[in-house]
Design a protein around this motif. Sequence first.
Motif, PDB file in Angstrom:
ATOM      1  N   LEU A  76     -38.653  29.669   3.845  1.00  0.00           N
ATOM      2  CA  LEU A  76     -37.398  29.616   4.597  1.00  0.00           C
ATOM      3  C   LEU A  76     -37.317  28.315   5.408  1.00  0.00           C
ATOM      4  O   LEU A  76     -36.295  27.616   5.397  1.00  0.00           O
ATOM      5  CB  LEU A  76     -37.340  30.829   5.529  1.00  0.00           C
ATOM      6  CG  LEU A  76     -35.953  31.303   5.957  1.00  0.00           C
ATOM      7  CD1 LEU A  76     -35.168  31.798   4.762  1.00  0.00           C
ATOM      8  CD2 LEU A  76     -36.084  32.408   6.998  1.00  0.00           C
ATOM      9  N   ALA A  77     -38.423  27.988   6.112  1.00  0.00           N
ATOM     10  CA  ALA A  77     -38.437  26.788   6.946  1.00  0.00           C
ATOM     11  C   ALA A  77     -38.274  25.536   6.088  1.00  0.00           C
ATOM     12  O   ALA A  77     -37.523  24.619   6.442  1.00  0.00           O
ATOM     13  CB  ALA A  77     -39.731  26.718   7.745  1.00  0.00           C
ATOM     14  N   LEU A  78     -38.968  25.510   4.935  1.00  0.00           N
ATOM     15  CA  LEU A  78     -38.847  24.351   4.042  1.00  0.00           C
ATOM     16  C   LEU A  78     -37.405  24.205   3.568  1.00  0.00           C
ATOM     17  O   LEU A  78     -36.853  23.096   3.536  1.00  0.00           O
ATOM     18  CB  LEU A  78     -39.764  24.530   2.829  1.00  0.00           C
ATOM     19  CG  LEU A  78     -41.219  24.107   2.970  1.00  0.00           C
ATOM     20  CD1 LEU A  78     -41.939  24.347   1.662  1.00  0.00           C
ATOM     21  CD2 LEU A  78     -41.324  22.641   3.350  1.00  0.00           C
ATOM     22  N   ILE A  80     -34.507  25.474   4.931  1.00  0.00           N
ATOM     23  CA  ILE A  80     -33.542  25.132   5.995  1.00  0.00           C
ATOM     24  C   ILE A  80     -33.739  23.686   6.449  1.00  0.00           C
ATOM     25  O   ILE A  80     -32.815  22.872   6.426  1.00  0.00           O
ATOM     26  CB  ILE A  80     -33.690  26.084   7.198  1.00  0.00           C
ATOM     27  CG1 ILE A  80     -33.389  27.529   6.787  1.00  0.00           C
ATOM     28  CG2 ILE A  80     -32.747  25.658   8.320  1.00  0.00           C
ATOM     29  CD1 ILE A  80     -33.681  28.537   7.883  1.00  0.00           C
ATOM     30  N   GLY A  81     -34.996  23.370   6.841  1.00  0.00           N
ATOM     31  CA  GLY A  81     -35.273  22.020   7.362  1.00  0.00           C
ATOM     32  C   GLY A  81     -35.030  20.955   6.311  1.00  0.00           C
ATOM     33  O   GLY A  81     -34.375  19.945   6.569  1.00  0.00           O
ATOM     34  N   GLY A  82     -35.558  21.177   5.102  1.00  0.00           N
ATOM     35  CA  GLY A  82     -35.468  20.162   4.052  1.00  0.00           C
ATOM     36  C   GLY A  82     -34.040  19.932   3.608  1.00  0.00           C
ATOM     37  O   GLY A  82     -33.550  18.804   3.615  1.00  0.00           O
ATOM     38  N   ALA A  85     -31.702  18.525   6.524  1.00  0.00           N
ATOM     39  CA  ALA A  85     -31.928  17.116   6.836  1.00  0.00           C
ATOM     40  C   ALA A  85     -31.523  16.232   5.668  1.00  0.00           C
ATOM     41  O   ALA A  85     -30.993  15.132   5.852  1.00  0.00           O
ATOM     42  CB  ALA A  85     -33.395  16.889   7.182  1.00  0.00           C
TER      43      ALA A  85
END
Lengths: 316, 113
Positions: A76-78, A80-82, A85
Amino acid sequence: MLTLLAQLTIGAANLVAAFLFLFGLKRMSSPATAASGIRLAGIGMVAAVLASFLYVLNIDDSVKPYLLMNITLALLALAIGGVGAWLAGRKVAMTAMPQMVAIYNGMGGGAAGAIAAVELFGNNAHDASQLIVTLLGALIGAISMSGSVIAWAKLQGVINKPLRIKSQQIINGVVFLAAIAVAGWIVFVTLSGVDPLLSISSWTYIFFAIALIFGILMTLPIGGADMPVVISIYNAFTGLAVGIEGFVLGNPALMIAGMVVGAAGLLLTLLMAKAMNRSVANVLFTNFGDIVKAKHSAIKGTERETAASNAGIEMR
Amino acid sequence: MSFDFTITGFVALHIFMLAGFAGWVIIGNVPAILHTPLMSGSNFIHGIVVVGGLYTLINASTTQEQVIGFFAVLLGAGNAAGGYAVTDRMLAMFKSSEPASKPHRSHASKKKH
């Protein structure tokens, strides 16, 4: 056997990534090959990220109940962040590039600080040197994060005027010393077992808060025109923090990439300051308007008139 | 059977020293036109911190560690992906106008503003 294979794959991927980062950076330092340099570094990054999921084969028994949740959170973090950005970086106007670099750099500093926070809250450090190194990485990462956010705000026009107050350098110095003092207290309490007044994790929160405040205070008085140099400094800082966290985690790819960026960023900062005819200390610790007024108050020497055609010969 | 891949103590200091030297030498003598793209490129490279974040998150065993680890991966992924996107766009300006042909002239002079 499976865990050994996983370890070997992670090690090989990190080695390849470290090589591609160095080779890519080398190619990026010449205009003709620059575009291919970033591609190579990108391949290295993808390889390292994919391989790091193999860490799941090599975990402690105490982590097993959390593993599914952890992997979900990681994906999830990869995503959303990836993706977020990436889209922001693709869409932004060419003139807004410097502040995008600032905000991405701040993210890297925050990530390094977060890794340090997990190590500190988990009480993972085994001896004094490891604890000190973790705190150092946390300090640099947090300063780089909040400083980069202020740099972004200035370039984006969110903060329009440099904020200068009387005896600012003294206040900044006191805040910095406070951060060092809290870090020293954490080390002392952890090692000696003295009653820490507050709990150690409260002190860790205080430490991060002071470090973030110092980053803000340090960047606020610097004018917008100097921001590229400041961003370059924070870029070097983040690299250093990443390298230090790599040391804490025992990950050579982080150590190499972080230290290379730390040194390259330092040299880039010096080159950029030189191109502006300023020293780095001058950018960081003096207010631009003041120094101009002081330097040009009295012009010495004699004035001679000359024709334009003579100028070439005069200057020879 | 398992190997220990971690690097500690003086070996780590040697790696730091060599890596720092390598970074310094690689960036030396770079033309001023590349200062900003190189800053952006090195900004992308320290996005490798996402790997450290993944390691921390995968080994998290408390809710606090999960939350902080989540943000470590989130921020690190943003650093890496955003850094790549921005650097790639900056460096695309250094490419020649006909990408299919082999480079044979100075590319810097063809850069469009």
